[in-house]
Write an enzyme that holds these catalytic residues in place. Structure first.
Site, PDB file in Angstrom:
ATOM      1  CD  GLU A   1      74.323  54.675  29.618  1.00 20.55           C
ATOM      2  OE1 GLU A   1      74.287  53.938  30.622  1.00 20.55           O
ATOM      3  OE2 GLU A   1      75.355  55.159  29.163  1.00 20.55           O
ATOM      4  CG  PHE A   2      73.762  50.841  27.023  1.00 19.55           C
ATOM      5  CD1 PHE A   2      74.876  51.292  26.333  1.00 19.55           C
ATOM      6  CD2 PHE A   2      73.792  50.834  28.406  1.00 19.55           C
ATOM      7  CE1 PHE A   2      76.008  51.711  27.000  1.00 19.55           C
ATOM      8  CE2 PHE A   2      74.923  51.257  29.085  1.00 19.55           C
ATOM      9  CZ  PHE A   2      76.041  51.701  28.386  1.00 19.55           C
TER      10      PHE A   2
ATOM     11  CD  GLU B   1      62.644  48.832  22.296  1.00 19.05           C
ATOM     12  OE1 GLU B   1      62.809  47.605  22.160  1.00 19.05           O
ATOM     13  OE2 GLU B   1      61.914  49.513  21.559  1.00 19.05           O
TER      14      GLU B   1
ATOM     15  N   GLY C   1      58.168  47.984  39.158  1.00 14.25           N
ATOM     16  CA  GLY C   1      59.028  48.996  38.540  1.00 14.25           C
ATOM     17  C   GLY C   1      59.848  49.789  39.545  1.00 14.25           C
TER      18      GLY C   1
ATOM     19  CG  ASP D   1      72.888  57.419  40.407  1.00 15.83           C
ATOM     20  OD1 ASP D   1      72.372  58.340  41.072  1.00 15.83           O
ATOM     21  OD2 ASP D   1      72.602  57.202  39.220  1.00 15.83           O
TER      22      ASP D   1
ATOM     23  NE  ARG E   1      68.096  59.171  39.629  1.00 13.84           N
ATOM     24  CZ  ARG E   1      68.389  59.888  40.699  1.00 13.84           C
ATOM     25  NH1 ARG E   1      67.418  60.304  41.497  1.00 13.84           N
ATOM     26  NH2 ARG E   1      69.641  60.212  40.992  1.00 13.84           N
ATOM     27  CG  ASN E   2      69.237  54.525  40.022  1.00 16.67           C
ATOM     28  OD1 ASN E   2      68.660  54.403  38.942  1.00 16.67           O
ATOM     29  ND2 ASN E   2      70.153  55.443  40.252  1.00 16.67           N
TER      30      ASN E   2
HETATM   31  P1  AMP Z   1      67.545  51.094  33.762  1.00 18.20           P
HETATM   32  O1  AMP Z   1      68.243  51.208  32.470  1.00 18.20           O
HETATM   33  O2  AMP Z   1      68.084  50.012  34.629  1.00 18.20           O
HETATM   34  O3  AMP Z   1      67.473  52.410  34.494  1.00 18.20           O
HETATM   35  O4  AMP Z   1      66.027  50.682  33.437  1.00 18.20           O
HETATM   36  C1  AMP Z   1      65.080  51.558  32.855  1.00 18.20           C
HETATM   37  C2  AMP Z   1      63.703  51.270  33.371  1.00 18.20           C
HETATM   38  O5  AMP Z   1      63.299  49.975  33.057  1.00 18.20           O
HETATM   39  C3  AMP Z   1      63.611  51.353  34.904  1.00 18.20           C
HETATM   40  O6  AMP Z   1      63.359  52.638  35.353  1.00 18.20           O
HETATM   41  C4  AMP Z   1      62.443  50.419  35.200  1.00 18.20           C
HETATM   42  O7  AMP Z   1      61.216  51.102  35.066  1.00 18.20           O
HETATM   43  C5  AMP Z   1      62.560  49.379  34.108  1.00 18.20           C
HETATM   44  N1  AMP Z   1      63.278  48.196  34.612  1.00 18.20           N
HETATM   45  C6  AMP Z   1      64.602  47.963  34.581  1.00 18.20           C
HETATM   46  N2  AMP Z   1      64.900  46.774  35.133  1.00 18.20           N
HETATM   47  C7  AMP Z   1      63.717  46.236  35.528  1.00 18.20           C
HETATM   48  C8  AMP Z   1      63.356  45.012  36.174  1.00 18.20           C
HETATM   49  N3  AMP Z   1      64.277  44.123  36.536  1.00 18.20           N
HETATM   50  N4  AMP Z   1      62.062  44.792  36.442  1.00 18.20           N
HETATM   51  C9  AMP Z   1      61.129  45.709  36.088  1.00 18.20           C
HETATM   52  N5  AMP Z   1      61.416  46.862  35.473  1.00 18.20           N
HETATM   53  C10 AMP Z   1      62.687  47.131  35.192  1.00 18.20           C
END
Ligand code: AMP
Length: 937
Positions: free
Chosen positions: A596-597, A599, A670, A711, A715-716
């Site tokens: 959200e914020f 990369e 992921g 939530d 996906r989470n």
């Molecule tokens: P988020 O902002 O937490 O939803 O992260 C966005 C995307 O980044 C997720 O859907 C994952 O594909 C990837 N991601 C976030 N955290 C991790 C992590 N700890 N390890 C691997 N991929 C991650």
């Protein structure tokens, strides 16, 4: 010719549509040119009247037969059924080529019922009518005349009525009957709502009809159905429910019989009055308590009436100089309630015991003197050589309602002089676990001198939850540990506490409370078999020396989640819960996603003295506002409070230089939804259950810490290289902004908090009135189970959010995915219980999944096996919704379906059709019976 018209009696015809032929409008013709009224015999030799024309030998025929005005009543759509015979031109010898084998039917709409002349050009053509069967010869002996029946429809009528006309252009016709009718959906009662006789609509429209609740019922959700063009009722929505004091019986609400009651409209049936209450009259909405019994304000109506408890029993005192331990047994009669509390009154009495005064505030009670739930109290700081009288009073939730005095016992004690060479002693008091796994048999306390380690320790046992350890050396640090023993054996030690006894003259007095928690080891797929003796203890450690102030020490490991918003300075929350990492220790390697914020990258973290590890790095994009920075870092303040194998681990944050970053462990595979879609069908059911077990374990940990996720969705969840699933996504703004699934609900728009909700994953009470709890997380967990077993299928497929809300409300639940073990689907259904208290707790889910993993045979029976797995299943057809439910092993849902109004197979098909058309849906809902089971609809 009007006198002739009167003689025209159309032949009665049998209705072809059984349901709905409502009205016959007889047809009085008023003019006919070349048409003639003729009597003939039908095949059964009954005379019948016909209108005939047969000017086939002459060209240029244009013969009109016209009816009188026919009222349309309220119908917009009218059907005309004509029966006629038609002569085959070829069979008539010598007829010219102008001979016709068709005729035309027209209508003219008018409010005027007395038009005697209508121009031919004003008529609107309905159709050209040809015979399905013409006949070749008139052989009265053999009756080979073939009767044709044709039906035509006129739509969207709006004037008072219409005239019909038949135009002959040179055929040989006998018109036997004309019947004009319209259709109605018949009066019906469904879901306790009455729907009136309804005339079907015009060309396109279904007519929306609102039902009226039957007597003694009220709207639960506005009842509505649609009257279809062919006179059938469709898509029932909403329902009425019997008012309090009434119950449903065959489409009616009947009063509850004496001795029964119904408190709420939403309860299905009247139930027997609970113990110690009665309802002498019909229609009771609650039962009246017997004399001497009461109902507390918050007691449910279904609870027995109760009374105040009797007095506490067997009081015992143990005097230790100026301290007294008071213990007593619970009252013999609890009054039928579990909410007994005790109050302790302390008075100091003169030597003869005649004059007593209330104890002063210098006397201390551990844990306290009012509202005690335990039956032990330690009283300290009494005066030496004095008489005291303690009154222990019992009360419960209805004591205040009863005029009789509360049950009490009195115990008198005399304190002694403080001794000179008494060694130090420590009194420990603790509270038993809230939910022990079995009956607690005893507690074991061990202690040892800290500098001697554990080589020389003492074990003490007690059944009560306090103990005085005596004979301790002054000026020495001791370590104390407590654990509970249940019928199943010892639990783990709750934790430990170190206490230093005083050097002589040093005044020290302390109460230390902390909670012990069980920490699960890194169990992802196969758990250890011991979750059972986990004990949560709160300990009050109390050193009996003359008192000063109570230092209150909060030990680390207090296991309740602290919301970052409770900090005045959110940066302090970050400092408290997240470790600051120097940016130079981080090496960013590649971009793996978008948050959200900003990369999300993967990279490595090397901390001094530790081996390098792979990490995920979330950064806050440039140009952020203060609020964005706070929201971004809130995820770290939350995540940093957790420490569990199935919760994503926070390594730390970078806040001292830009960009601001959150560093977490790296999850190679992921997010779970994408991962499952990529590996469709590749895991064993045990592996899937193992993943689910991990998620449940993580959620149990969160719910134990009183953290509500809101939530939870595949996906989470993140997956590492060992298939360990970890719950992630803890930001404060996440439900509101981050999740593309989140939508505003139309019912309530929650403006306060932004209020977007991921509808498909969210429990109905959370959607309806924002009641987010661990129980609503359990609902979401059920959806995650469904996502996992169906390898990332979208819950409720392409149904719209509004349809999902409606379907859930009416009792529809996701069917078992393909190859889903019955037990797992049952667990999902349990998670989707409407009543949130009926859903299992995460602890129970973990236990259930553990059992399944240990006993894989229990996973063998598949929910949809009768149709998919077993080729020997005979084919069969079903005719009713009940048979269909039996066929797909959902017989136990019969009542839900019928009460939700799904009474015909059409309605089932309708709701199934909402589900979209993917191959997988068809399979997962047993192919909507097109594959294995053949539904005749
Ligand atoms: P988020 O902002 O937490 O939803 O992260 C966005 C995307 O980044 C997720 O859907 C994952 O594909 C990837 N991601 C976030 N955290 C991790 C992590 N700890 N390890 C691997 N991929 C991650």
């Amino acid at each position: 010719r009007s006198n002739k018209a009167k003689n025209f009696l159309p032949q009665d015809v049998t209705a072809s549509n059984k349901n709905v032929i409502i009205n016959h409008l007889y047809l009085p013709p008023v003019s006919y040119s070349q048409w003639e009224e003729i009597s003939v015999m039908d095949e059964r030799n009954t005379p019948m009247r016909t209108y005939q024309v047969c000017n086939v030998m002459e060209a240029n025929q244009n013969n009109w037969l016209r009816t009188r005005h026919i009222s349309r009543e309220e119908a917009q759509r009218v059907h005309i059924e004509i029966k006629f015979t038609l002569r085959d031109c070829n069979s008539l010898p010598g007829v010219p080529g102008t001979c016709k084998e068709t005729f035309n039917m027209y209508y003219y709409e008018s409010n005027n019922a007395n038009l005697w002349f209508i121009k031919e050009s004003q008529y609107i053509k309905i159709d050209t009518i040809a015979a399905d069967e013409s006949f070749t010869q008139v052989d009265v002996g053999d009756r080979v005349m073939k009767l044709n029946t044709e039906v035509r429809t006129i739509n969207n009528l709006s004037k008072k009525g219409f005239y019909l006309a038949f135009q002959d252009l040179g055929a040989c016709i006998a018109l036997v009957s004309v019947r004009v009718f319209y259709k109605k959906c018949p009066l019906t009662v469904l879901n306790l709502a009455q729907f009136p006789d309804t005339i079907t609509g015009g060309e396109t429209a279904l007519v929306e009809v609102h039902g009226v609740c039957v007597n003694a019922s009220e709207e639960f959700e506005p009842p509505k159905m649609y009257c279809s063009a062919d006179g059938g009722w469709l898509v029932p929505i909403g329902r009425c429910v019997c008012k309090p004091g009434f119950e449903e019986n065959k489409d009616m609400c009947q009063p509850c019989r004496p001795g029964t009651y119904k408190a709420s409209a939403t309860d299905a049936y009247c139930t027997k009055c609970p113990p110690h209450s009665s309802s002498p009259q019909e229609q009771a909405t609650e039962c009246i308590c017997e004399k001497g019994f009461y109902r507390a304000e918050n007691d449910p109506r279904s609870m027995a009436c109760t009374r105040p408890p009797s007095a506490p029993e067997n009081p015992i005192s143990t005097v230790n100089e100026t301290c007294v331990t008071l213990e007593w047994a619970p009252p013999r009669d609890t009054g039928g309630r579990g909410d007994i509390i005790y109050n302790l009154n302390c008075t100091k009495c003169s030597g003869d015991g005649k004059k007593c005064t209330k104890c002063g505030s210098n006397v201390h009670f551990v844990p306290r003197n009012f509202g005690l739930s335990s039956t032990t109290v330690l009283v300290t700081d009494l005066e030496p050589d004095s008489n005291y009288s303690f009154t222990i009073e019992s009360e419960n939730g209805v004591s205040a309602l009863s005029p009789t005095p509360k049950g009490k016992v009195v115990i008198n004690v005399t304190t002694s002089q403080t001794g000179e060479n008494i060694k130090d002693s420590v009194t420990l008091a603790w509270q038993g676990p809230e939910r022990p796994n079995g009956v607690i048999v005893e507690y074991e306390v061990i202690y040892y001198e800290k500098n001697q380690r554990e080589q020389n320790y003492t074990v003490l046992k007690t059944r009560s939850n306090m103990m005085t350890v005596e004979g301790l050396k002054p000026g020495t640090t001791y370590v104390f540990r407590v654990r509970a023993r249940t019928d199943g054996g010892y639990g783990s030690y709750g934790g430990e506490i170190e206490l230093e006894t005083s050097h002589e003259g040093t005044v020290k007095h302390g109460i230390i409370d902390f909670m012990f928690t069980y920490r699960e080891s890194d169990i992802s797929v196969f758990p250890p078999a011991v979750l059972s003796h986990f004990v949560q203890l709160i300990c009050f450690f109390f050193i009996s020396f003359p008192p000063t102030k109570f230092p209150c020490v909060k030990l680390p490991g207090s296991r309740t989640y602290i919301h970052p918003h409770t900090y005045e300075d959110p940066n302090q929350a970050v400092r408290d819960f997240a470790k600051e990492i120097d940016a130079s220790n981080i090496r960013i390697e590649r971009v793996i996603g978008a948050g959200e914020f900003g990369e999300v990258c993967s990279g490595r973290l090397r901390m001094q003295g530790k081996r390098e590890i792979y990490v995920a790095i979330k950064s806050l994009k440039a140009g952020y506002s203060d609020k964005q920075r706070r929201d971004f870092l809130s995820e770290a303040s939350i995540m940093g409070q957790f420490d569990h194998a199935n919760i994503i681990r926070l390594e730390g944050v970078v806040t001292r230089c830009k960009p601001v970053m959150i560093i977490t462990e790296f999850m190679e595979n992921g997010s779970l939804d994408t991962f499952l879609k990529k590996h469709d069908g590749q895991f064993t059911v045990i592996q899937l259950v193992g993943m689910l077990r991990g998620i449940a374990s993580g959620m149990k940990y969160l719910s134990d810490m009183s953290y509500v996720h809101r939530d939870l969705a595949a996906r989470n969840i993140l997956v590492n290289s060992n298939l360990v699933c970890k719950v992630s996504d803890f930001g404060l703004s996440r439900v509101l902004e981050d999740d593309p699934e989140a939508a505003y609900t139309t019912r309530v728009r929650h403006t306060l908090t932004g209020g977007k909700i991921p509808i498909r994953w969210t429990a109905p009470e959370a959607i309806a009135y924002r009641k987010f709890t661990s129980a609503s997380d359990v609902w979401s967990y059920g959806i995650v189970m469904w996502e996992v077993i169906s390898y990332g299928e979208r819950p409720y497929w392409e149904m719209s959010n509004q349809d999902v809300i409606k379907a859930i409300d009416e009792g529809y639940r996701l069917p078992a995915p393909m190859d889903c073990p019955v037990v797992l689907h049952q667990l999902m259904l349990d998670c989707w219980e409407k009543g949130r208290s009926d859903r299992p707790k995460f602890a129970q889910i973990v236990t259930i999944l553990d059992k399944l993993i240990r006993n894989p045979a229990s996973l063998r029976e598949l929910a949809n096996s009768s149709v998919w797995e077993d080729p020997s299943t005979p084919e069969f057809s079903v005719n009713t919704v009940d048979e269909w439910l039996d066929a797909i092993k959902m017989g136990h849902y019969k009542e839900n379906f019928s009460s939700a109004g799904y009474v015909s197979l059409d309605s089932i098909l309708y709701i199934m059709s909402l589900a979209g058309h993917q191959k997988k849906i068809l399979s997962s809902v047993q192919s909507l019976q097109t594959q294995g089971t053949h539904v005749q609809v």
